[in-house]
Motif scaffolding. Structure first.
Motif, PDB file in Angstrom:
ATOM      1  N   GLY A 332      16.158 -14.404  23.401  1.00 40.08           N
ATOM      2  CA  GLY A 332      15.570 -14.115  22.093  1.00 40.08           C
ATOM      3  C   GLY A 332      16.493 -14.485  20.960  1.00 40.08           C
ATOM      4  O   GLY A 332      17.156 -15.520  20.979  1.00 40.08           O
ATOM      5  N   MET A 333      16.557 -13.626  19.943  1.00 42.14           N
ATOM      6  CA  MET A 333      17.352 -13.909  18.756  1.00 42.14           C
ATOM      7  C   MET A 333      17.988 -12.634  18.230  1.00 42.14           C
ATOM      8  O   MET A 333      17.400 -11.537  18.309  1.00 42.14           O
ATOM      9  N   ILE A 334      19.203 -12.764  17.714  1.00 40.85           N
ATOM     10  CA  ILE A 334      19.885 -11.657  17.041  1.00 40.85           C
ATOM     11  C   ILE A 334      19.504 -11.708  15.566  1.00 40.85           C
ATOM     12  O   ILE A 334      19.536 -12.775  14.943  1.00 40.85           O
ATOM     13  N   LEU A 335      19.169 -10.564  15.005  1.00 41.05           N
ATOM     14  CA  LEU A 335      18.678 -10.486  13.638  1.00 41.05           C
ATOM     15  C   LEU A 335      19.627  -9.668  12.767  1.00 41.05           C
ATOM     16  O   LEU A 335      20.215  -8.685  13.220  1.00 41.05           O
ATOM     17  N   ALA A 336      19.752 -10.076  11.526  1.00 41.88           N
ATOM     18  CA  ALA A 336      20.445  -9.296  10.503  1.00 41.88           C
ATOM     19  C   ALA A 336      19.538  -9.258   9.284  1.00 41.88           C
ATOM     20  O   ALA A 336      18.974 -10.281   8.893  1.00 41.88           O
ATOM     21  N   ASP A 337      19.408  -8.082   8.699  1.00 39.65           N
ATOM     22  CA  ASP A 337      18.393  -7.870   7.658  1.00 39.65           C
ATOM     23  C   ASP A 337      19.004  -7.044   6.528  1.00 39.65           C
ATOM     24  O   ASP A 337      19.625  -6.011   6.763  1.00 39.65           O
ATOM     25  N   ILE A 338      18.844  -7.524   5.304  1.00 43.78           N
ATOM     26  CA  ILE A 338      19.210  -6.735   4.126  1.00 43.78           C
ATOM     27  C   ILE A 338      18.007  -6.712   3.203  1.00 43.78           C
ATOM     28  O   ILE A 338      17.368  -7.747   2.984  1.00 43.78           O
ATOM     29  N   ARG A 339      17.672  -5.511   2.697  1.00 45.17           N
ATOM     30  CA  ARG A 339      16.460  -5.392   1.878  1.00 45.17           C
ATOM     31  C   ARG A 339      16.588  -4.277   0.851  1.00 45.17           C
ATOM     32  O   ARG A 339      17.375  -3.340   1.011  1.00 45.17           O
ATOM     33  N   TYR A 340      15.790  -4.420  -0.207  1.00 41.23           N
ATOM     34  CA  TYR A 340      15.647  -3.352  -1.197  1.00 41.23           C
ATOM     35  C   TYR A 340      14.239  -2.785  -1.098  1.00 41.23           C
ATOM     36  O   TYR A 340      13.277  -3.517  -0.848  1.00 41.23           O
ATOM     37  N   ALA A 341      14.109  -1.479  -1.301  1.00 40.52           N
ATOM     38  CA  ALA A 341      12.795  -0.838  -1.327  1.00 40.52           C
ATOM     39  C   ALA A 341      12.800   0.240  -2.411  1.00 40.52           C
ATOM     40  O   ALA A 341      13.825   0.895  -2.661  1.00 40.52           O
ATOM     41  N   GLY A 342      11.656   0.404  -3.040  1.00 45.46           N
ATOM     42  CA  GLY A 342      11.528   1.422  -4.086  1.00 45.46           C
ATOM     43  C   GLY A 342      10.150   2.050  -4.076  1.00 45.46           C
ATOM     44  O   GLY A 342       9.143   1.364  -3.918  1.00 45.46           O
ATOM     45  N   ASP A 343      10.095   3.385  -4.231  1.00 43.76           N
ATOM     46  CA  ASP A 343       8.820   4.113  -4.217  1.00 43.76           C
ATOM     47  C   ASP A 343       8.033   3.868  -5.496  1.00 43.76           C
ATOM     48  O   ASP A 343       8.597   3.756  -6.591  1.00 43.76           O
ATOM     49  N   PHE A 344       6.688   3.826  -5.342  1.00 44.75           N
ATOM     50  CA  PHE A 344       5.812   3.777  -6.513  1.00 44.75           C
ATOM     51  C   PHE A 344       5.667   5.166  -7.132  1.00 44.75           C
ATOM     52  O   PHE A 344       5.710   5.333  -8.351  1.00 44.75           O
ATOM     53  N   GLY A 345       5.422   6.140  -6.267  1.00 46.03           N
ATOM     54  CA  GLY A 345       5.141   7.493  -6.753  1.00 46.03           C
ATOM     55  C   GLY A 345       6.287   8.460  -6.487  1.00 46.03           C
ATOM     56  O   GLY A 345       7.289   8.126  -5.847  1.00 46.03           O
ATOM     57  N   THR A 346       6.104   9.669  -6.982  1.00 41.31           N
ATOM     58  CA  THR A 346       7.126  10.704  -6.855  1.00 41.31           C
ATOM     59  C   THR A 346       6.887  11.530  -5.600  1.00 41.31           C
ATOM     60  O   THR A 346       5.750  11.858  -5.258  1.00 41.31           O
ATOM     61  N   ILE A 347       7.986  11.901  -4.929  1.00 40.93           N
ATOM     62  CA  ILE A 347       7.929  12.813  -3.783  1.00 40.93           C
ATOM     63  C   ILE A 347       8.130  14.233  -4.310  1.00 40.93           C
ATOM     64  O   ILE A 347       9.074  14.497  -5.072  1.00 40.93           O
ATOM     65  N   ASN A 348       7.277  15.125  -3.908  1.00 40.69           N
ATOM     66  CA  ASN A 348       7.328  16.513  -4.402  1.00 40.69           C
ATOM     67  C   ASN A 348       7.611  17.463  -3.245  1.00 40.69           C
ATOM     68  O   ASN A 348       6.974  17.384  -2.187  1.00 40.69           O
ATOM     69  N   ILE A 349       8.554  18.394  -3.461  1.00 41.40           N
ATOM     70  CA  ILE A 349       8.900  19.416  -2.475  1.00 41.40           C
ATOM     71  C   ILE A 349       8.354  20.760  -2.966  1.00 41.40           C
ATOM     72  O   ILE A 349       8.647  21.193  -4.106  1.00 41.40           O
ATOM     73  N   ASP A 350       7.569  21.414  -2.129  1.00 39.08           N
ATOM     74  CA  ASP A 350       6.944  22.685  -2.531  1.00 39.08           C
ATOM     75  C   ASP A 350       7.911  23.842  -2.309  1.00 39.08           C
ATOM     76  O   ASP A 350       7.730  24.703  -1.446  1.00 39.08           O
TER      77      ASP A 350
END
Length: 377
Positions: A332-350
Protein backbone atom coordinates in the motif's frame (compact mmCIF):
# COMPACT_ATOMS: atom_id res chain seq x y z
CA UNK A 1 44.46 -44.19 -51.57
CA UNK A 2 41.80 -43.25 -54.12
CA UNK A 3 40.37 -39.82 -54.83
CA UNK A 4 37.17 -40.50 -52.88
CA UNK A 5 39.15 -41.51 -49.79
CA UNK A 6 41.24 -38.37 -50.04
CA UNK A 7 38.07 -36.24 -50.12
CA UNK A 8 36.68 -38.10 -47.11
CA UNK A 9 39.82 -37.55 -45.10
CA UNK A 10 39.90 -33.90 -46.12
CA UNK A 11 36.29 -33.38 -45.04
CA UNK A 12 36.96 -35.12 -41.74
CA UNK A 13 40.09 -33.02 -41.14
CA UNK A 14 38.24 -29.79 -42.00
CA UNK A 15 35.36 -30.65 -39.70
CA UNK A 16 37.80 -31.45 -36.88
CA UNK A 17 39.46 -28.06 -37.32
CA UNK A 18 36.03 -26.37 -37.22
CA UNK A 19 35.25 -28.04 -33.89
CA UNK A 20 38.65 -27.67 -32.24
CA UNK A 21 39.86 -24.38 -33.73
CA UNK A 22 36.88 -22.51 -35.19
CA UNK A 23 38.49 -19.12 -34.83
CA UNK A 24 41.69 -20.21 -36.56
CA UNK A 25 39.83 -21.89 -39.43
CA UNK A 26 37.62 -18.87 -39.97
CA UNK A 27 40.63 -16.59 -40.04
CA UNK A 28 42.43 -18.80 -42.52
CA UNK A 29 39.51 -19.45 -44.85
CA UNK A 30 38.00 -16.00 -44.66
CA UNK A 31 34.61 -17.51 -43.68
CA UNK A 32 32.17 -15.28 -41.84
CA UNK A 33 30.36 -16.97 -38.93
CA UNK A 34 27.79 -15.88 -36.38
CA UNK A 35 27.32 -12.11 -36.57
CA UNK A 36 29.61 -9.89 -38.60
CA UNK A 37 29.85 -6.18 -37.91
CA UNK A 38 26.49 -6.30 -36.13
CA UNK A 39 24.76 -8.10 -39.02
CA UNK A 40 23.49 -11.68 -39.01
CA UNK A 41 25.37 -13.93 -41.44
CA UNK A 42 23.38 -15.72 -44.16
CA UNK A 43 25.02 -18.62 -45.97
CA UNK A 44 23.84 -18.71 -49.61
CA UNK A 45 24.16 -22.16 -51.13
CA UNK A 46 24.71 -22.40 -54.93
CA UNK A 47 21.43 -22.62 -56.80
CA UNK A 48 20.52 -25.61 -58.95
CA UNK A 49 19.14 -25.39 -62.49
CA UNK A 50 20.39 -24.06 -65.80
CA UNK A 51 23.99 -23.05 -64.99
CA UNK A 52 24.13 -19.50 -66.37
CA UNK A 53 20.67 -18.50 -65.08
CA UNK A 54 21.41 -20.04 -61.66
CA UNK A 55 24.70 -18.11 -61.36
CA UNK A 56 23.07 -14.86 -62.49
CA UNK A 57 20.23 -15.12 -59.99
CA UNK A 58 22.66 -16.26 -57.28
CA UNK A 59 24.67 -13.04 -57.53
CA UNK A 60 21.47 -10.97 -57.60
CA UNK A 61 20.30 -12.65 -54.37
CA UNK A 62 23.71 -12.05 -52.71
CA UNK A 63 23.46 -8.32 -53.49
CA UNK A 64 19.83 -8.17 -52.36
CA UNK A 65 20.69 -9.78 -48.98
CA UNK A 66 23.55 -7.35 -48.37
CA UNK A 67 21.32 -4.43 -49.36
CA UNK A 68 18.96 -5.31 -46.49
CA UNK A 69 21.66 -3.88 -44.15
CA UNK A 70 20.70 -6.21 -41.28
CA UNK A 71 22.30 -9.27 -42.92
CA UNK A 72 25.66 -10.23 -44.40
CA UNK A 73 25.73 -12.76 -47.23
CA UNK A 74 28.36 -15.51 -47.18
CA UNK A 75 28.80 -17.05 -50.59
CA UNK A 76 29.30 -20.79 -50.84
CA UNK A 77 30.80 -22.36 -53.94
CA UNK A 78 30.30 -25.69 -55.64
CA UNK A 79 33.70 -26.68 -54.24
CA UNK A 80 32.42 -26.08 -50.68
CA UNK A 81 29.47 -28.39 -51.35
CA UNK A 82 31.70 -30.99 -53.02
CA UNK A 83 34.15 -30.99 -50.10
CA UNK A 84 31.30 -31.77 -47.71
CA UNK A 85 30.19 -34.60 -50.00
CA UNK A 86 26.54 -33.55 -49.92
CA UNK A 87 24.06 -32.74 -52.63
CA UNK A 88 23.18 -29.12 -53.27
CA UNK A 89 20.11 -28.63 -51.08
CA UNK A 90 16.98 -26.82 -52.17
CA UNK A 91 13.87 -27.73 -50.20
CA UNK A 92 15.94 -29.27 -47.39
CA UNK A 93 18.09 -27.35 -44.87
CA UNK A 94 21.84 -27.34 -45.55
CA UNK A 95 24.02 -29.57 -43.39
CA UNK A 96 25.92 -27.83 -40.64
CA UNK A 97 29.25 -28.55 -42.34
CA UNK A 98 28.24 -26.03 -45.01
CA UNK A 99 27.08 -23.30 -42.62
CA UNK A 100 29.21 -23.51 -39.47
CA UNK A 101 27.95 -20.93 -37.01
CA UNK A 102 25.84 -18.98 -39.53
CA UNK A 103 22.44 -17.87 -38.27
CA UNK A 104 20.50 -18.21 -41.52
CA UNK A 105 20.86 -19.92 -44.89
CA UNK A 106 19.30 -19.51 -48.34
CA UNK A 107 18.85 -22.32 -50.87
CA UNK A 108 17.20 -22.11 -54.24
CA UNK A 109 16.87 -23.22 -57.81
CA UNK A 110 15.83 -22.06 -61.27
CA UNK A 111 13.23 -24.24 -63.01
CA UNK A 112 11.26 -24.28 -66.29
CA UNK A 113 7.64 -23.19 -65.93
CA UNK A 114 4.42 -24.74 -67.15
CA UNK A 115 4.28 -22.65 -70.31
CA UNK A 116 6.74 -22.15 -73.12
CA UNK A 117 9.40 -19.50 -72.48
CA UNK A 118 8.33 -19.40 -68.82
CA UNK A 119 10.71 -19.99 -65.90
CA UNK A 120 10.64 -19.48 -62.17
CA UNK A 121 13.14 -19.15 -59.32
CA UNK A 122 12.23 -20.49 -55.88
CA UNK A 123 14.09 -19.61 -52.69
CA UNK A 124 14.02 -21.24 -49.26
CA UNK A 125 15.09 -19.34 -46.10
CA UNK A 126 16.32 -21.46 -43.18
CA UNK A 127 16.89 -20.78 -39.49
CA UNK A 128 20.09 -22.74 -38.85
CA UNK A 129 19.75 -22.68 -35.05
CA UNK A 130 17.23 -25.49 -35.43
CA UNK A 131 17.41 -26.19 -39.18
CA UNK A 132 13.82 -24.98 -39.55
CA UNK A 133 12.38 -23.41 -42.67
CA UNK A 134 11.32 -19.83 -42.10
CA UNK A 135 9.61 -19.23 -45.44
CA UNK A 136 9.71 -20.12 -49.14
CA UNK A 137 8.39 -18.35 -52.21
CA UNK A 138 9.03 -18.06 -55.92
CA UNK A 139 8.78 -15.64 -58.79
CA UNK A 140 7.86 -16.42 -62.40
CA UNK A 141 9.58 -14.70 -65.32
CA UNK A 142 9.89 -14.92 -69.07
CA UNK A 143 12.66 -12.42 -69.55
CA UNK A 144 15.65 -12.85 -67.21
CA UNK A 145 16.15 -9.08 -66.93
CA UNK A 146 12.59 -8.66 -65.69
CA UNK A 147 13.14 -11.53 -63.24
CA UNK A 148 16.28 -9.90 -61.85
CA UNK A 149 14.35 -6.67 -61.20
CA UNK A 150 11.97 -8.52 -58.87
CA UNK A 151 14.68 -10.39 -56.91
CA UNK A 152 15.15 -7.65 -54.25
CA UNK A 153 11.42 -7.69 -53.52
CA UNK A 154 11.39 -11.48 -53.23
CA UNK A 155 14.39 -11.46 -50.88
CA UNK A 156 12.89 -8.70 -48.71
CA UNK A 157 9.60 -10.62 -48.56
CA UNK A 158 11.36 -13.80 -47.39
CA UNK A 159 13.37 -12.04 -44.69
CA UNK A 160 10.32 -10.16 -43.43
CA UNK A 161 9.15 -13.47 -41.96
CA UNK A 162 12.06 -13.66 -39.55
CA UNK A 163 10.83 -13.17 -36.00
CA UNK A 164 13.91 -12.05 -34.15
CA UNK A 165 14.17 -12.96 -30.52
CA UNK A 166 14.21 -9.78 -28.50
CA UNK A 167 17.15 -9.38 -26.20
CA UNK A 168 16.13 -9.61 -22.60
CA UNK A 169 15.69 -6.10 -21.34
CA UNK A 170 17.36 -4.84 -18.25
CA UNK A 171 15.15 -5.14 -15.17
CA UNK A 172 13.12 -1.98 -14.95
CA UNK A 173 12.39 -0.14 -11.77
CA UNK A 174 9.19 -0.84 -9.96
CA UNK A 175 6.23 0.83 -11.55
CA UNK A 176 6.16 4.40 -10.34
CA UNK A 177 2.53 4.48 -9.26
CA UNK A 178 -0.67 2.69 -10.08
CA UNK A 179 -3.80 4.32 -8.75
CA UNK A 180 -6.60 2.05 -7.66
CA UNK A 181 -10.29 2.74 -7.99
CA UNK A 182 -10.80 2.41 -4.23
CA UNK A 183 -8.44 3.14 -1.34
CA UNK A 184 -9.04 2.30 2.31
CA UNK A 185 -6.92 2.73 5.41
CA UNK A 186 -6.46 4.43 8.76
CA UNK A 187 -4.86 7.58 10.15
CA UNK A 188 -3.81 8.58 13.66
CA UNK A 189 -2.11 11.58 15.22
CA UNK A 190 -2.51 14.76 17.25
CA UNK A 191 -4.63 17.86 16.94
CA UNK A 192 -3.95 21.30 18.36
CA UNK A 193 -7.29 22.86 19.39
CA UNK A 194 -8.21 26.46 20.11
CA UNK A 195 -11.50 27.16 21.90
CA UNK A 196 -13.15 30.54 21.44
CA UNK A 197 -16.20 31.54 23.51
CA UNK A 198 -18.94 33.77 22.02
CA UNK A 199 -17.79 37.39 22.12
CA UNK A 200 -14.10 36.53 22.41
CA UNK A 201 -11.74 37.96 19.83
CA UNK A 202 -9.01 35.43 20.52
CA UNK A 203 -9.15 31.89 21.84
CA UNK A 204 -9.52 31.72 25.61
CA UNK A 205 -8.31 28.12 25.93
CA UNK A 206 -6.34 25.57 23.97
CA UNK A 207 -5.29 21.91 24.18
CA UNK A 208 -3.31 19.23 22.35
CA UNK A 209 -5.51 16.15 21.89
CA UNK A 210 -5.70 12.84 20.03
CA UNK A 211 -7.35 12.38 16.63
CA UNK A 212 -7.58 9.27 14.46
CA UNK A 213 -9.87 7.11 12.40
CA UNK A 214 -10.49 5.26 9.16
CA UNK A 215 -11.11 6.42 5.61
CA UNK A 216 -12.32 5.22 2.21
CA UNK A 217 -11.60 7.03 -1.07
CA UNK A 218 -13.02 6.60 -4.56
CA UNK A 219 -10.94 7.77 -7.54
CA UNK A 220 -13.18 9.32 -10.19
CA UNK A 221 -10.12 9.66 -12.45
CA UNK A 222 -6.34 9.82 -11.87
CA UNK A 223 -6.55 13.46 -10.78
CA UNK A 224 -9.71 13.60 -8.66
CA UNK A 225 -11.01 11.52 -5.78
CA UNK A 226 -13.65 11.74 -3.06
CA UNK A 227 -12.76 10.61 0.46
CA UNK A 228 -15.04 9.90 3.42
CA UNK A 229 -13.72 9.49 6.96
CA UNK A 230 -14.84 8.48 10.43
CA UNK A 231 -12.59 9.99 13.10
CA UNK A 232 -12.62 9.71 16.85
CA UNK A 233 -11.49 12.84 18.64
CA UNK A 234 -11.22 14.36 22.12
CA UNK A 235 -11.68 17.92 23.33
CA UNK A 236 -10.25 19.26 26.59
CA UNK A 237 -11.60 22.71 27.48
CA UNK A 238 -9.71 24.09 30.50
CA UNK A 239 -10.47 27.33 32.34
CA UNK A 240 -7.83 28.54 34.76
CA UNK A 241 -8.40 31.03 37.56
CA UNK A 242 -8.00 31.90 41.25
CA UNK A 243 -10.53 30.87 43.90
CA UNK A 244 -10.87 31.69 47.61
CA UNK A 245 -9.91 29.08 50.19
CA UNK A 246 -12.60 30.33 52.65
CA UNK A 247 -15.64 32.58 52.81
CA UNK A 248 -13.66 35.22 54.65
CA UNK A 249 -11.38 35.41 51.59
CA UNK A 250 -8.18 34.47 53.36
CA UNK A 251 -5.91 32.83 50.83
CA UNK A 252 -6.44 31.92 47.20
CA UNK A 253 -5.50 28.92 45.12
CA UNK A 254 -5.08 28.27 41.38
CA UNK A 255 -8.06 26.28 40.19
CA UNK A 256 -8.53 24.51 36.83
CA UNK A 257 -11.96 23.60 35.51
CA UNK A 258 -11.68 20.96 32.81
CA UNK A 259 -14.43 19.90 30.37
CA UNK A 260 -13.60 16.71 28.43
CA UNK A 261 -15.76 15.63 25.48
CA UNK A 262 -15.50 12.78 23.00
CA UNK A 263 -17.03 12.98 19.56
CA UNK A 264 -17.09 11.42 16.12
CA UNK A 265 -16.21 13.52 13.07
CA UNK A 266 -17.36 12.65 9.54
CA UNK A 267 -15.29 14.60 6.96
CA UNK A 268 -16.19 14.46 3.27
CA UNK A 269 -13.20 15.57 1.22
CA UNK A 270 -12.57 16.40 -2.42
CA UNK A 271 -8.95 15.70 -3.33
CA UNK A 272 -6.71 16.58 -6.24
CA UNK A 273 -4.01 13.95 -6.82
CA UNK A 274 -0.63 14.81 -8.31
CA UNK A 275 2.14 12.24 -8.68
CA UNK A 276 5.88 12.67 -8.81
CA UNK A 277 7.73 9.37 -9.05
CA UNK A 278 6.65 7.22 -6.11
CA UNK A 279 5.17 10.20 -4.28
CA UNK A 280 1.65 11.57 -4.41
CA UNK A 281 0.58 15.03 -3.27
CA UNK A 282 -3.10 15.59 -2.66
CA UNK A 283 -4.46 18.99 -1.64
CA UNK A 284 -8.04 18.67 -0.39
CA UNK A 285 -10.99 20.59 0.97
CA UNK A 286 -14.43 19.68 2.22
CA UNK A 287 -16.90 19.78 5.06
CA UNK A 288 -17.45 17.66 8.14
CA UNK A 289 -20.22 16.79 10.53
CA UNK A 290 -19.68 15.73 14.14
CA UNK A 291 -21.64 13.73 16.67
CA UNK A 292 -21.26 13.87 20.52
CA UNK A 293 -20.23 10.61 22.19
CA UNK A 294 -21.70 10.55 25.69
CA UNK A 295 -21.66 13.45 28.12
CA UNK A 296 -19.01 16.04 28.86
CA UNK A 297 -17.07 15.12 31.99
CA UNK A 298 -16.30 17.98 34.35
CA UNK A 299 -13.57 18.13 36.97
CA UNK A 300 -12.15 20.86 39.22
CA UNK A 301 -8.46 20.71 40.13
CA UNK A 302 -7.10 20.48 42.80
CA UNK A 303 -10.36 20.04 44.68
CA UNK A 304 -11.22 16.93 42.71
CA UNK A 305 -14.88 17.80 42.28
CA UNK A 306 -16.40 15.90 39.34
CA UNK A 307 -19.63 16.05 37.39
CA UNK A 308 -20.98 15.42 33.88
CA UNK A 309 -23.18 17.44 31.55
CA UNK A 310 -24.97 17.00 28.29
CA UNK A 311 -23.60 18.93 25.33
CA UNK A 312 -24.73 19.69 21.80
CA UNK A 313 -24.19 21.94 18.80
CA UNK A 314 -26.90 23.91 17.04
CA UNK A 315 -25.06 23.46 13.73
CA UNK A 316 -22.76 20.42 14.05
CA UNK A 317 -20.88 21.14 10.84
CA UNK A 318 -17.55 22.65 9.85
CA UNK A 319 -15.12 23.23 7.02
CA UNK A 320 -11.71 21.63 6.54
CA UNK A 321 -8.79 21.86 4.12
CA UNK A 322 -5.26 20.52 3.99
CA UNK A 323 -2.61 18.50 2.21
CA UNK A 324 -1.97 14.77 2.14
CA UNK A 325 1.28 13.23 0.95
CA UNK A 326 1.75 9.54 0.19
CA UNK A 327 4.65 7.28 -0.70
CA UNK A 328 4.35 3.76 -2.05
CA UNK A 329 5.51 1.19 0.52
CA UNK A 330 4.85 -2.55 0.43
CA UNK A 331 1.35 -3.48 -0.68
CA UNK A 332 0.00 0.00 0.00
CA UNK A 333 1.11 3.53 0.82
CA UNK A 334 2.30 5.48 3.85
CA UNK A 335 0.31 8.67 4.36
CA UNK A 336 1.04 11.97 6.08
CA UNK A 337 -1.75 14.49 6.50
CA UNK A 338 -1.91 18.07 7.78
CA UNK A 339 -5.23 19.91 7.87
CA UNK A 340 -7.17 22.80 9.34
CA UNK A 341 -10.78 22.49 10.51
CA UNK A 342 -13.18 25.00 12.01
CA UNK A 343 -16.72 24.71 13.40
CA UNK A 344 -19.62 26.62 11.84
CA UNK A 345 -21.73 26.67 14.98
CA UNK A 346 -21.22 26.93 18.71
CA UNK A 347 -20.93 23.92 21.04
CA UNK A 348 -23.03 24.35 24.18
CA UNK A 349 -22.51 22.56 27.51
CA UNK A 350 -25.59 22.27 29.73
CA UNK A 351 -23.76 23.06 32.99
CA UNK A 352 -25.95 25.97 34.12
CA UNK A 353 -23.14 28.42 33.37
CA UNK A 354 -23.90 28.90 29.67
CA UNK A 355 -20.51 27.46 28.74
CA UNK A 356 -20.10 27.57 24.94
CA UNK A 357 -17.25 27.61 22.45
CA UNK A 358 -16.17 27.12 18.85
CA UNK A 359 -13.19 25.03 17.82
CA UNK A 360 -10.31 25.82 15.52
CA UNK A 361 -8.14 22.76 14.82
CA UNK A 362 -4.85 21.96 13.14
CA UNK A 363 -4.22 18.23 12.94
CA UNK A 364 -1.22 16.18 11.92
CA UNK A 365 -1.66 12.45 11.33
CA UNK A 366 0.16 9.49 9.85
CA UNK A 367 -1.53 6.48 8.30
CA UNK A 368 -1.46 3.62 5.87
CA UNK A 369 -3.75 2.84 2.95
CA UNK A 370 -4.48 -0.06 0.61
CA UNK A 371 -5.75 0.09 -2.95
CA UNK A 372 -8.35 -2.15 -4.60
CA UNK A 373 -9.54 -2.52 -8.21
CA UNK A 374 -7.36 -1.11 -10.98
CA UNK A 375 -8.35 2.36 -12.04
CA UNK A 376 -8.19 1.41 -15.73
CA UNK A 377 -10.95 -1.20 -15.42
Amino acid sequence: MNKKSIKSWFAFFSLSLMVLFPGLLSAQSGAITGDYDGRAVVSIVPFIGEEEAAKTFYQAVVHAVNDLQKYRARELSAEDVSAAEVRIPTNMPPVRELTPGDRYSLTGGVYPGNNDNEYYIQLWLWDMSGSNMIYTDDLVYQNIDEGLETVPGLVEWLFSHIIEKQEEAEPVAEEIWEDKRMNMGFRSGVSQRWYTAPGEIAAGAHALVYEGGIFAAIFLNPLLSIQAEINVTLDNLVFRGLSRTSEEGYGTVLTNMKYSSNSLMFPLLFKGNFKYGNFRFAPFAGIYAFLPLGKTSYRIYPAGTTDSFSWSARLPLGVTAGLETAIKAGPGMILADIRYAGDFGTINIDDGEDTAYKRGMISFTLGYGFGFINLKK
